[in-house]
Design a protein around this motif. Sequence first.
Motif: not given
Length: 498
Positions: A121-139
């Motif tokens: 089962t997959a459940r998604f909870n919307d919300g911004w992650l208030l952090q600056e250390i980790l960086e998202s990347d498309v690749l």
Amino acid sequence: MQVNFSSQTLVEVFRDLYLGERSGMLQLVRGGTEKRIYFDRGMILFAESDVEEEDLGRRLLAEGKLSAGALAEARRNIGDPKDLAQALVNRGLIGKDALSHTVRYLLERVVATVFRWEGGTARFNDGWLLQEILESDVLLTFELILKGIDGMVGFAPVREAMRGLPNRLQLAPRCPVPLERLALTPTHGYILSRVDGSLGVEQLLVLLPPGEEDRACRFLFGLLAMGVLRYDPPLNEGPFRVAALLRDHADQLALERMQEEEVSRAYEEIRSSNPHEVLRVSPAAGREEIERAYQEAKERFSRERLAPRVWEKMRSELAVIESRLVEAYLTLNQARRPDSAPDAGAGAAAGAAQPQAVEDLLVRVEMDKTVAKIALEESARTAEGYYQKARKFMREGDFHNAIQYGKLAISYNERDARFYALVGECQTRNPDGRWQRMAEQNFLRAVELDPWNADYRIALGRFYKARGLKLRARRQFEEALQLVPSLEAAVAELKQLG
């Protein structure tokens, strides 16, 4: 958002979050196990679970990057486990580079393990992650998903369906990832270079050594699911769906089984039948009836009508059927010639003439140059009659009968674009996705048969416009204008598209 997923459909959950640019936490649950994957604008940012190897703090301890005391101190000052990374860096307990290496390990492990689940089962909870250390990347997101698919369970039915469908592969017009920056293996790079809209999956895979076919097929599946590639014609409207792939493959298999049974039955019957029984005509049948029966029988077992795999699998049986049809036609056709009437002592049994040598009969038919022409003209007249009936029912709003008569017209003359355009127009009235796909295929066939007719381009463009496919619609309207400059219908449609 909460959905049930299988190993085959999990990639669609990731894809939909990516295309929707969602931010928040995806909880994946199977039994008593829960995995948490965090997204930032659709890109995978962080992952963890309660498994010791997938908990950031315990993993850092195991790698010797952090002391137990420092970890306890950091945890006392956070309210949510996801904030641990930020707290560790803010307090100077670990460097950002050392932390990112461990985070990458967790990401790869968590994503790989959930693709090895049979479902959950997959459940998604919307919300911004208030952090600056980790960086998202498309690749990184694409690479993680492709690696997960490389080890996913339950891939065999998907692989069989992909290899069994004749649909061609092409690059999506708007690629969601810079392909030139993806880290590809030589095999993946080679097979991707061959995707030009002219080959299907099976045709691409045969270019590779057998040991590399499975991984290459998984790679193509990942690109299809993530929207980098698409099928032509498409299996469904909108993003690629595994359910549509498996359903179309099941339909194809059912069709092939039906055709195999038909060929086998005809093969058994035709070997012991006399010429009249082979062509299913009475002993009193005239020459035109014999020719029509022969053409219909030949069409029933033509290569164009049968699925390619059926044709290859039953080639020997089809060769016998074709030979017997020709022999029966020549025998009966010769018996109906005025100059070949049998004498009283030879003739009478059910009107069936004794077959002559096949070579002699072939020469006689070759001399008769009007046989094919007569058959074609007869088919064309019959097809036109059915087409006019289809038009009548369409004007009256009886789309079901219009489609049936349109299909009959096609069965007698499959080279007339008008018939396909009419059937496609009627099929658009049914909103079901399957009917919409059939309508698109018929519009495309009309354009293929008569590429200089701007009306068919307009009809196909309006079909795409109604389905919300504006780029496809625009292309058809623009091509119609190239055929007929200043065509009012095309100009008006482009103006509406903006």
